[in-house]
Design a protein around this motif. Structure first.
Motif, mmCIF file in Angstrom:
data_model
loop_
_atom_site.group_PDB
_atom_site.id
_atom_site.type_symbol
_atom_site.label_atom_id
_atom_site.label_comp_id
_atom_site.label_asym_id
_atom_site.label_seq_id
_atom_site.Cartn_x
_atom_site.Cartn_y
_atom_site.Cartn_z
ATOM 1 N N ASP A 188 66.537 -34.343 -19.303
ATOM 2 C CA ASP A 188 67.133 -33.031 -19.025
ATOM 3 C C ASP A 188 67.523 -32.302 -20.304
ATOM 4 O OD1 ASP A 188 66.848 -33.501 -16.325
ATOM 5 O OD2 ASP A 188 68.860 -34.337 -16.108
ATOM 6 N N LEU A 189 67.647 -33.022 -21.427
ATOM 7 C CA LEU A 189 68.009 -32.402 -22.697
ATOM 8 C C LEU A 189 66.785 -32.021 -23.523
ATOM 9 C CD1 LEU A 189 71.042 -34.589 -23.808
ATOM 10 C CD2 LEU A 189 71.042 -32.364 -22.662
ATOM 11 N N ILE A 197 66.733 -40.510 -25.022
ATOM 12 C CA ILE A 197 67.342 -39.217 -24.759
ATOM 13 C C ILE A 197 67.104 -38.876 -23.290
ATOM 14 C CG2 ILE A 197 65.269 -37.954 -25.459
ATOM 15 C CD1 ILE A 197 67.156 -35.768 -26.590
ATOM 16 N N ARG A 242 62.161 -35.404 -14.919
ATOM 17 C CA ARG A 242 63.035 -34.222 -14.984
ATOM 18 C C ARG A 242 63.205 -33.617 -13.596
ATOM 19 N NH1 ARG A 242 60.547 -30.673 -18.932
ATOM 20 N NH2 ARG A 242 61.480 -32.002 -20.494
ATOM 21 N N VAL A 263 64.796 -30.258 -28.516
ATOM 22 C CA VAL A 263 66.040 -30.763 -27.940
ATOM 23 C C VAL A 263 66.911 -29.562 -27.599
ATOM 24 C CG1 VAL A 263 68.120 -32.131 -28.372
ATOM 25 C CG2 VAL A 263 65.903 -32.932 -29.215
ATOM 26 N N LEU A 264 67.356 -29.496 -26.335
ATOM 27 C CA LEU A 264 68.119 -28.346 -25.848
ATOM 28 C C LEU A 264 69.618 -28.455 -26.077
ATOM 29 C CD1 LEU A 264 66.266 -27.837 -22.442
ATOM 30 C CD2 LEU A 264 65.851 -26.672 -24.624
ATOM 31 N N ASP A 265 70.114 -29.631 -26.383
ATOM 32 C CA ASP A 265 71.550 -29.848 -26.569
ATOM 33 C C ASP A 265 72.000 -29.207 -27.885
ATOM 34 O OD1 ASP A 265 74.147 -30.737 -26.689
ATOM 35 O OD2 ASP A 265 73.640 -32.874 -26.753
ATOM 36 N N PRO A 266 72.846 -28.163 -27.829
ATOM 37 C CA PRO A 266 73.269 -27.497 -29.060
ATOM 38 C C PRO A 266 74.146 -28.398 -29.951
ATOM 39 C CG PRO A 266 74.406 -26.551 -27.164
ATOM 40 C CD PRO A 266 73.403 -27.539 -26.636
ATOM 41 N N ALA A 267 74.749 -29.434 -29.385
ATOM 42 C CA ALA A 267 75.585 -30.337 -30.166
ATOM 43 C C ALA A 267 74.761 -31.408 -30.889
ATOM 44 C CB ALA A 267 76.613 -31.012 -29.257
ATOM 45 N N ASP A 268 73.511 -31.551 -30.527
ATOM 46 C CA ASP A 268 72.644 -32.562 -31.139
ATOM 47 C C ASP A 268 72.022 -31.991 -32.410
ATOM 48 O OD1 ASP A 268 70.772 -34.523 -31.774
ATOM 49 O OD2 ASP A 268 70.197 -34.863 -29.694
ATOM 50 N N GLU A 305 65.354 -40.966 -18.541
ATOM 51 C CA GLU A 305 65.421 -40.991 -19.997
ATOM 52 C C GLU A 305 64.066 -41.300 -20.614
ATOM 53 O OE1 GLU A 305 69.854 -42.234 -21.402
ATOM 54 O OE2 GLU A 305 68.415 -43.856 -21.149
#
Length: 157
Positions: A86-87, A83, A155, A127-132, A75
């Motif tokens: 990986d995200l 965070i 990573r 940031v790769l997280d589509p929900a973020d 993290e």
């Protein structure tokens, strides 16, 4: 393809406290002296005690309120925010001009920013997280290349 060892969950591979530089410390010292001068009209001893107290409290406050940027385990921590690496997309090293450009007209106010004006460099990553709802991170550092390397190592790149 090299296989970098994965850091243990509690292991810190990069740590930096974003304390002010010499100019910030000089400002605290100057403020302490000015407070002492205000009290000097009543007593020299009171002025010395006031200056010393304000100096100590000021330096402690500067140290305590300065955020820590750290890569611990898998993290990225910047202040109280964190965070998983990986995200994060590819990290980019920014110099002073790059930071200025990143904060320019194209800056997305939803982005997370842990910035300190006394540090000239920074690292940014999408940031790769589509929900973020946070599209990217922008984190100040005095050693942007080392922070980027720590993120990449965490990573497992």
């Amino acid at each position: 393809m090299s296989s970098a060892p994965t850091p243990a969950p509690g292991t810190s591979t990069y740590r930096e406290r974003l304390v002010p530089g010499p100019a910030g410390v000089a400002a605290v010292v100057l403020f302490a002296v000015m407070c002492g001068l205000v009290v000097l009209v009543s007593s020299t001893v009171a002025a010395a005690i006031t200056s010393l107290t304000v100096l100590v409290v000021g330096l402690v406050l500067v140290a305590v309120t300065s955020p820590v940027v750290e890569v611990r385990g898998r993290e990225l921590h910047a202040g109280r925010a964190h965070i998983p690496v990986d995200l994060l997309g590819e990290t980019e090293v920014l110099d002073a001009d790059g930071v200025r450009t990143a904060l320019g007209p194209g800056y997305d106010p939803r982005s997370f920013a842990c910035l300190r004006t006394w540090t000239k460099g920074a690292v940014t990553a999408r940031v790769l997280d589509p929900a973020d709802p946070t599209p990217s991170w922008l984190v100040s550092t005095r050693r942007p290349a080392a922070l980027r390397a720590a993120i990449e190592a965490a990573r497992g790149a």
